[in-house]
Structure formats: structure tokens, C-alpha cells
Design a protein around this motif. Sequence first.
Motif, PDB file in Angstrom:
ATOM      1  N   GLY A 198      22.357  -3.450   1.310  1.00 38.86           N
ATOM      2  CA  GLY A 198      21.467  -4.379   1.673  1.00 38.86           C
ATOM      3  C   GLY A 198      19.911  -3.823   1.593  1.00 38.86           C
ATOM      4  O   GLY A 198      19.266  -4.358   2.370  1.00 38.86           O
ATOM      5  N   ILE A 199      19.554  -2.981   0.578  1.00 39.61           N
ATOM      6  CA  ILE A 199      18.324  -2.629   0.737  1.00 39.61           C
ATOM      7  C   ILE A 199      17.942  -2.841  -0.806  1.00 39.61           C
ATOM      8  O   ILE A 199      18.185  -2.801  -1.955  1.00 39.61           O
ATOM      9  N   ASN A 200      16.455  -3.509  -0.746  1.00 42.31           N
ATOM     10  CA  ASN A 200      15.697  -3.743  -1.782  1.00 42.31           C
ATOM     11  C   ASN A 200      14.397  -3.286  -1.888  1.00 42.31           C
ATOM     12  O   ASN A 200      13.538  -3.605  -1.213  1.00 42.31           O
ATOM     13  N   VAL A 201      14.214  -2.234  -2.579  1.00 39.33           N
ATOM     14  CA  VAL A 201      13.123  -1.476  -2.757  1.00 39.33           C
ATOM     15  C   VAL A 201      12.819  -0.998  -4.589  1.00 39.33           C
ATOM     16  O   VAL A 201      13.575  -0.888  -5.031  1.00 39.33           O
ATOM     17  N   ASN A 239       0.751  -1.216  -0.099  1.00 37.57           N
ATOM     18  CA  ASN A 239      -0.049  -0.009  -0.040  1.00 37.57           C
ATOM     19  C   ASN A 239       0.831   1.282  -0.090  1.00 37.57           C
ATOM     20  O   ASN A 239       1.397   1.635   1.089  1.00 37.57           O
ATOM     21  N   ALA A 240       1.028   1.780  -1.051  1.00 39.14           N
ATOM     22  CA  ALA A 240       1.728   3.058  -1.401  1.00 39.14           C
ATOM     23  C   ALA A 240       1.477   4.326  -0.221  1.00 39.14           C
ATOM     24  O   ALA A 240       2.221   4.895  -0.009  1.00 39.14           O
ATOM     25  N   LYS A 241       0.307   4.199  -0.060  1.00 38.98           N
ATOM     26  CA  LYS A 241      -0.083   5.208   0.993  1.00 38.98           C
ATOM     27  C   LYS A 241       0.446   5.206   2.301  1.00 38.98           C
ATOM     28  O   LYS A 241       0.598   6.372   3.015  1.00 38.98           O
ATOM     29  N   GLN A 259      10.786   3.182   1.223  1.00 44.21           N
ATOM     30  CA  GLN A 259      10.114   2.187   0.661  1.00 44.21           C
ATOM     31  C   GLN A 259      10.249   2.024  -0.845  1.00 44.21           C
ATOM     32  O   GLN A 259       9.857   1.166  -1.584  1.00 44.21           O
ATOM     33  N   GLY A 260      10.821   3.313  -1.527  1.00 43.41           N
ATOM     34  CA  GLY A 260      10.841   3.193  -3.051  1.00 43.41           C
ATOM     35  C   GLY A 260      11.726   4.449  -3.273  1.00 43.41           C
ATOM     36  O   GLY A 260      11.945   5.402  -2.610  1.00 43.41           O
ATOM     37  N   VAL A 261      12.163   4.420  -4.620  1.00 40.22           N
ATOM     38  CA  VAL A 261      13.067   5.527  -5.094  1.00 40.22           C
ATOM     39  C   VAL A 261      12.615   5.790  -6.411  1.00 40.22           C
ATOM     40  O   VAL A 261      12.542   5.069  -7.472  1.00 40.22           O
ATOM     41  N   TYR A 262      12.435   6.979  -6.643  1.00 35.92           N
ATOM     42  CA  TYR A 262      12.209   7.782  -7.842  1.00 35.92           C
ATOM     43  C   TYR A 262      13.304   8.227  -8.678  1.00 35.92           C
ATOM     44  O   TYR A 262      14.055   9.153  -7.933  1.00 35.92           O
TER      45      TYR A 262
END
Length: 368
Positions: A257-260, A170-172, A236-239
Motif C-alpha cells: 500500500g505504498i506509492n512513492v 521538496n526532496a530536501k 518517500q522514494g526509491v532509487y
Amino acid sequence: MNAMMRRALIGTAVVSMALSMAACGKAGGSSSSSSSASSPDSGTIGLLLPENSSSVRYESFDKPLIEAKVKALCPNCTVKYNNANGDAATQKQQFDTMVAQGVKVIMLDAVNANGTASWITDAAKKGVKVVAYDRLAAGPVAGYVSFDNEKVGELQGQALIDALNANGGNAKNDDIVMINGDDNDPNAGQFKAGAHKVLDTGVKKIVYEQSGQWQPTVASQKIGAAITALGKNGFQGVYSANDGMAAAIITALKAAGINVPVGGQDAAPDAIQRILSGDQAYTIYKAYKPEAEGAATIAVDLLHGLDVTGTATSVTNDGGTNVPSLLLTPVVVTKANVKDTVIADGMYKVSDICTAQYADACKAAGLE
């Protein structure tokens, strides 16, 4: 949007441009019913592209496509080419040299599109026509060919949200990092504005935002600073504004060690490979052929003295002038539609993408 629909949209745009030009004379050549019938069937068109380090597109796609289209429309015409390697001062020298050599039409993809007004104005006084290519350069340009750049940003933002929502997410509830393009590039500002339209309400918060200056090394430094400031679980994410920076960002994230989810733009071949392997969530495909051929058509017509003011679209530049423009439609590429986009359109062959390292990923995506 499927591949057939996309090609139809792009084809319609190019045909509309050609038809509107034909009202003033034959597109890409002289007209027997026009005063331009005595126009030369030869001449030189300048092509100035911005760089070749953060994106492979200019040398691999734009340049050869433009040269081929100019040759097809005007067999005796030549294209004089220079690449600025990311340096605005170098590009101005290249531009001034072309003007001094008598080149009357120059296609310009500006390194710093905000800084071109004075030299384009001076060139116009000498009868030189400038076609702004991919970026809308400041000054009295005669035509502009690009993509709907704000739409690109919107697609990037929505694709990141879709990636965050995948598998029950849930991106929110998610925070993200934004690594934008160069602040001196008006395209970067449009990508950023479009992305914010979607992300400002589509995710919990943008917790870190910086310019990567279109440089992978800078983007790597910025994501490193974000990791230091926010911690491994702080986003939790990268633009990422383009694929070149996305590659560096993904490398830095893996090292930490980050997987987003990380997305980009340009549909670079290595980005397509990363998408197939699951390292990159998406890219934005801007079909280079209609963009390059549309700009080459305008350039040849300007060389032949034809009027291009009848193009179906116009944009307003920094001086308040309506510039005849062709704006094409971008497309999101994910693992699910690689086959129906960049492969179906002939941008890449399966063999270009599916090297031994990516054989299993290609097979899983139906690329064999």
C-alpha cells in the motif's frame, strides 16, 4: 536534451571513433594503403553476454545489433555467441572454449568484471584480443565500449529528486531507499557513486541502502526488509539501479500500500509502460545501437589487424593501462519525453508499448 541533439552527440562519438581508426586503415575493413591490406575478409568473432533474466536488452537488442553490424562490415565473418545466464564460472568456460577453438577476437560483457584478469591475460598471450563491452573487464583488454556510467548514476539521482519535487514536493525533506546493483560489477559501483553525488545533498537522508545484486527477487526481498524496518511512511522514494529490480520493487510497494517515486535504468519496454501508467517515475535510456555498432566496429578492425589505439577517449583499467574507449551519453526518460526518445529513435514502435492495457496512458502521452 531533445532527440535530435542526442543523436548528434552519439553520431559524433561514433564518427570520431571511425575517423581515428581510419588513420590506421579503413574502419571495419582492410585498407589499400596499409600493411593490413592482406587481412582476411572472413573470420570468427566471439560474443559473450552476461545474462538474460534481469534485463531483456542483451537478447533483444545487443546480440542482433552486433551480429548485423559485423555482417555489414565483414559479410563473410561469423559471430559465435554464448550467454552466461548470470554465472561467472559458466562464462569463463565459454571464454576458454572460444580461445581453444581459435577465436581471435572476443567481445566480452563480463558477469564478474573484477574476476577476468587471469583469463584475459592468458588469452592475450595466445594472440586473442578482447573488447570489453558495457563493463570494463579486468585484464589487458584491447578496447572498451560503454556509457559514462557515473553520469548514469547522476542522472538517476537527479531524476529521483525531480520526481520528489514534483507537485510542490521538496526532496530536501524526504528520506529515500537505495537498491544498488551487484557489488562485483564495476558499472554498479559507478552508478552508485554517481547517484550519491546528487542524492547525498539532494535529499534529507538515505535511510536504507542495500545491493539488489541485479536480481529482481533479491531487490524485492530488500525493499521488503526496508518496509519492515522503516514502516510504510518511513521513506518517500526509491532509487533502483535498473528496471528489472524496479519492477519487483514497485510490485512489493503496491502490495504494502505504498506509492512513492521509483526509478530505474535500461529503458526496458515494461519500464516504459510503467512510466506511461505512472507506476515508475523514470528510466535511463542508453541507446544500444551506437554502443553495439561501436563495439562491433572495433572487433572487426581488430580481426583485420588494424590499430584502434587512436580512439578519442581512453580509460584506465585496474592494471593502470589506458584502454581505447568509446563512452556514450545516457538520457533520462520520463512520461514527458517517451515520444521524443525511445520512440523517435526507433528503439520501440508505438504498437510495442501501447498494448490494450496501456491504450489510455499512451493516448494521454500523445502516443497513438
